[in-house]
Each structure stands twice: as structure tokens, then as C-alpha cells.
Design a protein around this motif. Structure first.
Motif, short mmCIF file in Angstrom:
data_model
loop_
_atom_site.label_atom_id
_atom_site.label_comp_id
_atom_site.label_asym_id
_atom_site.label_seq_id
_atom_site.Cartn_x
_atom_site.Cartn_y
_atom_site.Cartn_z
N UNK A 35 -3.04 -1.61 -11.92
CA UNK A 35 -2.24 -2.10 -10.79
C UNK A 35 -0.78 -2.14 -11.21
N UNK A 36 0.11 -1.70 -10.34
CA UNK A 36 1.54 -1.83 -10.59
C UNK A 36 2.29 -1.82 -9.27
N UNK A 37 3.55 -2.25 -9.33
CA UNK A 37 4.39 -2.31 -8.13
C UNK A 37 5.69 -1.58 -8.40
N UNK A 38 6.08 -0.73 -7.47
CA UNK A 38 7.39 -0.10 -7.49
C UNK A 38 8.14 -0.53 -6.25
N UNK A 65 0.40 -0.18 -6.06
CA UNK A 65 -0.45 0.97 -6.40
C UNK A 65 -1.56 0.48 -7.32
N UNK A 66 -2.79 0.86 -7.00
CA UNK A 66 -3.93 0.40 -7.80
C UNK A 66 -5.08 1.38 -7.74
N UNK A 67 -6.01 1.22 -8.67
CA UNK A 67 -7.17 2.11 -8.71
C UNK A 67 -8.29 1.67 -7.77
N UNK A 74 -5.85 -8.09 -3.60
CA UNK A 74 -5.67 -9.28 -4.44
C UNK A 74 -4.19 -9.45 -4.82
N UNK A 75 -3.54 -8.36 -5.17
CA UNK A 75 -2.12 -8.40 -5.54
C UNK A 75 -1.27 -8.78 -4.33
N UNK A 76 -1.58 -8.20 -3.19
CA UNK A 76 -0.85 -8.50 -1.96
C UNK A 76 -1.00 -9.97 -1.57
N UNK A 77 -2.19 -10.52 -1.77
CA UNK A 77 -2.42 -11.93 -1.44
C UNK A 77 -1.58 -12.87 -2.30
N UNK A 78 -1.22 -12.44 -3.49
CA UNK A 78 -0.32 -13.21 -4.36
C UNK A 78 1.13 -12.96 -3.94
N UNK A 79 1.45 -11.71 -3.67
CA UNK A 79 2.83 -11.29 -3.38
C UNK A 79 3.37 -11.85 -2.07
N UNK A 80 2.60 -11.77 -1.00
CA UNK A 80 3.09 -12.13 0.33
C UNK A 80 3.65 -13.55 0.39
#
Length: 114
Positions: A35-38, A65-67, A74-80
Motif C-alpha cells: 500500500x502507498x499513497x501518491x 494504491x494497493x494490491x 482500510x487506508x481510506x478509512x484512516x485517511x478521510x
């Protein structure tokens, strides 16, 4: 706020998410992490006074971006909530495949900040 200060603010928020991130194009020497974010952004003058820009609105696109789509969610739920707590307004998003990394998925999320 100038562009450097804006990047520092975004970098501070993304540090809390706990995945690798970078402004601009991300390249990896070997395999990409799971997982990574650009992100990329641009700004638009919002308010003028006496011929000077008094307020600037920033528009940012965060690419998670993730596999797997579950890792993206899961990442979006933390980020938002982090973005909202820091004054950003969500303005849209989309899912897609990631052509730079086969077998990876991508969620692009747009925010604005004034």
C-alpha cells in the motif's frame, strides 16, 4: 500559505496514515509496497483585495494504491477523517486499475482546502 507549507501540512497528515507516501511520481527500485499513497495538487486564487491575492484554494488528488481493494478501503478509512479534521473537503473519487503496477488497484480521491 505557500506551496511548501501546503506540502508540509499534507505530509504531516499522511505520516499519521502509516503507509509510504510521496508528492509527485512514485518510483520503486524493486517491487512496490503493498500500500502507498501518491499526491499532486494545484492552487487557484480565491479572493483578491487591492490587487493582491488574499486567499488561495488548493485542490489535491490523493492516489491510494494497493494490491487489494480491502487494503485501499482500510487506508481510506484512516485517511478521510484525518483530512476532514485538518480542514479539507472531499470533492470526489474513483477506483481504477493501476497501469504502472500490474495487479494493483487505485483509488483517487480529490479534496479542496481554502
Amino acid at each position: 500559505m505557500n506551496d511548501r507549507e501546503f506540502c508540509e501540512m499534507v505530509d504531516g497528515i499522511l505520516t499519521e496514515v502509516g503507509v509510504p507516501f510521496k508528492h509527485g511520481v512514485i518510483e520503486f527500485e524493486n517491487r512496490a509496497p503493498p500500500v502507498y499513497i501518491g499526491y499532486n495538487f494545484y492552487d487557484v486564487p480565491k479572493l483578491f483585495g487591492d490587487g493582491f491575492e488574499e486567499e488561495t484554494e488548493y485542490f489535491i488528488t490523493l492516489d491510494i494504491v494497493a494490491d487489494s481493494t480491502s487494503a485501499i478501503d482500510e487506508t481510506y478509512d484512516i485517511l478521510l477523517p484525518l483530512m476532514i479534521e485538518n480542514g479539507f473537503c472531499r470533492s470526489g473519487g474513483s477506483y481504477s486499475a493501476n497501469s504502472d503496477h500490474p495487479k494493483y488497484y487505485q483509488k483517487s480521491v480529490d479534496f479542496n482546502y481554502t
